[in-house]
Design an enzyme around this catalytic site. Sequence first.
Site, PDB file in Angstrom:
ATOM      1  N   GLU A  41       0.933  -1.472   0.340  1.00 11.50           N
ATOM      2  CA  GLU A  41       0.091  -0.516  -0.047  1.00 11.50           C
ATOM      3  C   GLU A  41       1.044   1.441   0.156  1.00 11.50           C
ATOM      4  O   GLU A  41       1.915   1.205   1.052  1.00 11.50           O
ATOM      5  CB  GLU A  41      -1.081  -0.051   0.945  1.00 11.50           C
ATOM      6  CG  GLU A  41      -1.758   0.993   0.717  1.00 11.50           C
ATOM      7  CD  GLU A  41      -2.405   1.272   2.934  1.00 11.50           C
ATOM      8  OE1 GLU A  41      -2.827   3.019   2.794  1.00 11.50           O
ATOM      9  OE2 GLU A  41      -2.665   0.858   3.477  1.00 11.50           O
ATOM     10  N   ARG A  45       0.392  10.684   1.176  1.00 14.28           N
ATOM     11  CA  ARG A  45       0.643  11.293   2.154  1.00 14.28           C
ATOM     12  C   ARG A  45       1.668  12.595   1.527  1.00 14.28           C
ATOM     13  O   ARG A  45       2.312  12.888   2.027  1.00 14.28           O
ATOM     14  CB  ARG A  45       0.987  10.955   3.382  1.00 14.28           C
ATOM     15  CG  ARG A  45      -0.001  10.031   3.841  1.00 14.28           C
ATOM     16  CD  ARG A  45       0.372   9.602   4.824  1.00 14.28           C
ATOM     17  NE  ARG A  45      -0.646   8.562   6.617  1.00 14.28           N
ATOM     18  CZ  ARG A  45      -0.386   7.682   7.213  1.00 14.28           C
ATOM     19  NH1 ARG A  45       0.969   7.846   7.489  1.00 14.28           N
ATOM     20  NH2 ARG A  45      -1.322   7.354   7.097  1.00 14.28           N
ATOM     21  N   LYS A 129     -10.717  -1.835   7.017  1.00 15.65           N
ATOM     22  CA  LYS A 129      -9.032  -1.613   7.096  1.00 15.65           C
ATOM     23  C   LYS A 129      -9.842  -0.851   8.937  1.00 15.65           C
ATOM     24  O   LYS A 129     -10.723  -0.510   8.651  1.00 15.65           O
ATOM     25  CB  LYS A 129      -8.524  -0.777   6.721  1.00 15.65           C
ATOM     26  CG  LYS A 129      -7.250   0.578   7.057  1.00 15.65           C
ATOM     27  CD  LYS A 129      -6.178   1.402   7.001  1.00 15.65           C
ATOM     28  CE  LYS A 129      -5.566   2.048   7.172  1.00 15.65           C
ATOM     29  NZ  LYS A 129      -4.947   2.645   6.064  1.00 15.65           N
TER      30      LYS A 129
END
Length: 215
Positions: A41, A45, A129
């Site tokens: 993943e 950001r 998640k």
Amino acid sequence: MDSMKQILAEAVVMPVFQISDLNHAAPLAHALKAGGLSVIELTMRTPEAVAALPLMKKAVPSLTIGMGTVTSFDDLNRALTAKPDFLVTPGCSPSLIEHLLKQALPFLPGVATPSGAMIAREKGVEAMKFFPAEASGGVDFLKSLYGPLPDIVFCPTGGITLETAQNYLALPNVPCIGGSWIAPAHLIQHEDWDSITENASLAAGLAKARSDAAA
């Protein structure tokens, strides 16, 4: 196209990381693959994330790469331009889930409460998640959810270490964990690919141990 449940089952341990230098994309992809990991993943950001994902895919085409930290419709649209294999959100509003459902991609919405999990399940989502895992109750929380919500599987992420990973992977509703310890920012910045490969190898070892235990 694999479902999100299939992707998590394949991953078992999924590295979660960010890239701030596009020159790091290819060597990082090779380091993670060399350590035995194939599902990863990349978070959104940094401004470089969208450009980094196709570079990693080009370097190691066999990687299954998700784009994470999708928090808005704008993030989603930008993530789609990178052609990820799946999408990950840290949390999820009903409207964002609806938008994700319209895409031809598996996705992993973030939840941290029973209500959040139930809202996502009402939309047809069965893989979620659990974030931030350690701060939100960790292993004990997921144990408690298994009774009333046994049909949901979780990928806990946030604060998990190599030492605590096995506690999560022992749970029946956890097919996969996310770990930022595998490729932390300081190792990427220092281009310490050998250490990242070693961390990935240790993570892959957790996956093998789980497989052996189930055999």
